[in-house]
Design a protein around this motif. Structure first.
Motif, PDB file in Angstrom:
ATOM      1  N   ALA A  58       0.825  -1.213   0.000  1.00  0.00           N
ATOM      2  CA  ALA A  58       0.000   0.000   0.000  1.00  0.00           C
ATOM      3  C   ALA A  58       0.859   1.262   0.000  1.00  0.00           C
ATOM      4  O   ALA A  58       0.332   2.372  -0.044  1.00  0.00           O
ATOM      5  N   GLY A  59       2.182   1.093   0.084  1.00  0.00           N
ATOM      6  CA  GLY A  59       3.072   2.245   0.034  1.00  0.00           C
ATOM      7  C   GLY A  59       3.234   2.966   1.365  1.00  0.00           C
ATOM      8  O   GLY A  59       3.770   4.069   1.411  1.00  0.00           O
ATOM      9  N   LEU A  60       2.774   2.343   2.467  1.00  0.00           N
ATOM     10  CA  LEU A  60       2.828   3.002   3.772  1.00  0.00           C
ATOM     11  C   LEU A  60       4.206   2.882   4.411  1.00  0.00           C
ATOM     12  O   LEU A  60       4.635   3.778   5.136  1.00  0.00           O
ATOM     13  N   ILE A  61       4.852   1.754   4.196  1.00  0.00           N
ATOM     14  CA  ILE A  61       6.201   1.576   4.725  1.00  0.00           C
ATOM     15  C   ILE A  61       7.096   1.050   3.607  1.00  0.00           C
ATOM     16  O   ILE A  61       6.618   0.389   2.678  1.00  0.00           O
ATOM     17  N   PRO A  62       8.393   1.367   3.673  1.00  0.00           N
ATOM     18  CA  PRO A  62       9.280   0.980   2.571  1.00  0.00           C
ATOM     19  C   PRO A  62       9.565  -0.516   2.544  1.00  0.00           C
ATOM     20  O   PRO A  62       9.498  -1.185   3.574  1.00  0.00           O
ATOM     21  N   VAL A  63       9.890  -1.002   1.376  1.00  0.00           N
ATOM     22  CA  VAL A  63      10.360  -2.367   1.198  1.00  0.00           C
ATOM     23  C   VAL A  63      11.882  -2.312   1.254  1.00  0.00           C
ATOM     24  O   VAL A  63      12.504  -1.452   0.620  1.00  0.00           O
ATOM     25  N   ILE A  64      12.466  -3.196   2.035  1.00  0.00           N
ATOM     26  CA  ILE A  64      13.921  -3.260   2.144  1.00  0.00           C
ATOM     27  C   ILE A  64      14.358  -4.637   1.686  1.00  0.00           C
ATOM     28  O   ILE A  64      13.856  -5.653   2.170  1.00  0.00           O
ATOM     29  N   CYS A  65      15.261  -4.666   0.731  1.00  0.00           N
ATOM     30  CA  CYS A  65      15.719  -5.933   0.172  1.00  0.00           C
ATOM     31  C   CYS A  65      16.344  -6.800   1.250  1.00  0.00           C
ATOM     32  O   CYS A  65      17.096  -6.316   2.090  1.00  0.00           O
ATOM     33  N   GLY A  66      16.031  -8.100   1.217  1.00  0.00           N
ATOM     34  CA  GLY A  66      16.542  -9.014   2.227  1.00  0.00           C
ATOM     35  C   GLY A  66      17.935  -9.533   1.939  1.00  0.00           C
ATOM     36  O   GLY A  66      18.515 -10.224   2.773  1.00  0.00           O
ATOM     37  N   SER A  67      18.490  -9.227   0.792  1.00  0.00           N
ATOM     38  CA  SER A  67      19.818  -9.719   0.455  1.00  0.00           C
ATOM     39  C   SER A  67      20.900  -8.929   1.171  1.00  0.00           C
ATOM     40  O   SER A  67      20.837  -7.701   1.255  1.00  0.00           O
ATOM     41  N   SER A  68      21.901  -9.639   1.691  1.00  0.00           N
ATOM     42  CA  SER A  68      23.005  -8.939   2.358  1.00  0.00           C
ATOM     43  C   SER A  68      23.922  -8.262   1.341  1.00  0.00           C
ATOM     44  O   SER A  68      24.759  -7.449   1.704  1.00  0.00           O
ATOM     45  N   GLN A  69      23.757  -8.592   0.077  1.00  0.00           N
ATOM     46  CA  GLN A  69      24.587  -7.989  -0.972  1.00  0.00           C
ATOM     47  C   GLN A  69      23.977  -6.715  -1.541  1.00  0.00           C
ATOM     48  O   GLN A  69      24.538  -6.078  -2.415  1.00  0.00           O
ATOM     49  N   CYS A  70      22.795  -6.378  -1.091  1.00  0.00           N
ATOM     50  CA  CYS A  70      22.010  -5.327  -1.738  1.00  0.00           C
ATOM     51  C   CYS A  70      21.313  -4.523  -0.657  1.00  0.00           C
ATOM     52  O   CYS A  70      20.763  -5.085   0.268  1.00  0.00           O
ATOM     53  N   SER A  71      21.328  -3.227  -0.773  1.00  0.00           N
ATOM     54  CA  SER A  71      20.695  -2.407   0.262  1.00  0.00           C
ATOM     55  C   SER A  71      19.532  -1.611  -0.307  1.00  0.00           C
ATOM     56  O   SER A  71      19.240  -0.515   0.160  1.00  0.00           O
TER      57      SER A  71
END
Ligand SMILES: [Zn+2]
Length: 87
Positions: A58-71
């Motif tokens: 819904a765009g209320l909170i950000p999505v943060i990638c779960g990969s340790s290689q990627c932020s």
């Protein structure tokens, strides 16, 4: 990294290109009742698959990638991927 989301009708993991979303059907049963997981999304930067919640789609909170290689951090704004502004 700004891009359009691609929605997938069928669960075909090998076709989950970066920025693809697959809506889960059993959404109420996963995660917290107030903010359940509703979809699987591949990171628009690295393609790592991760579960995303109702509030994230819904765009209320950000999505943060779960990969340790990627932020990668981004918001889903309707069907668009919007990079999170550095705070
Ligand atoms: Zn990533």
């Amino acid at each position: 990294m700004s891009a359009d989301l691609q929605f997938m009708e069928e669960w075909i993991p090998e076709k989950m290109d970066p920025g693809t979303v697959f809506m889960l059907e059993t959404q109420a049963k996963l995660g917290q009742a107030q903010n359940p997981y509703v979809a699987v999304m591949s990171c628009p930067r690295c393609g790592t698959l991760g579960l995303i919640t109702r509030k994230q789609i819904a765009g209320l909170i950000p999505v943060i990638c779960g990969s340790s290689q990627c932020s990668a951090q981004f918001f889903i704004n309707d069907s668009e991927i919007v990079p999170r502004k550095p705070s």
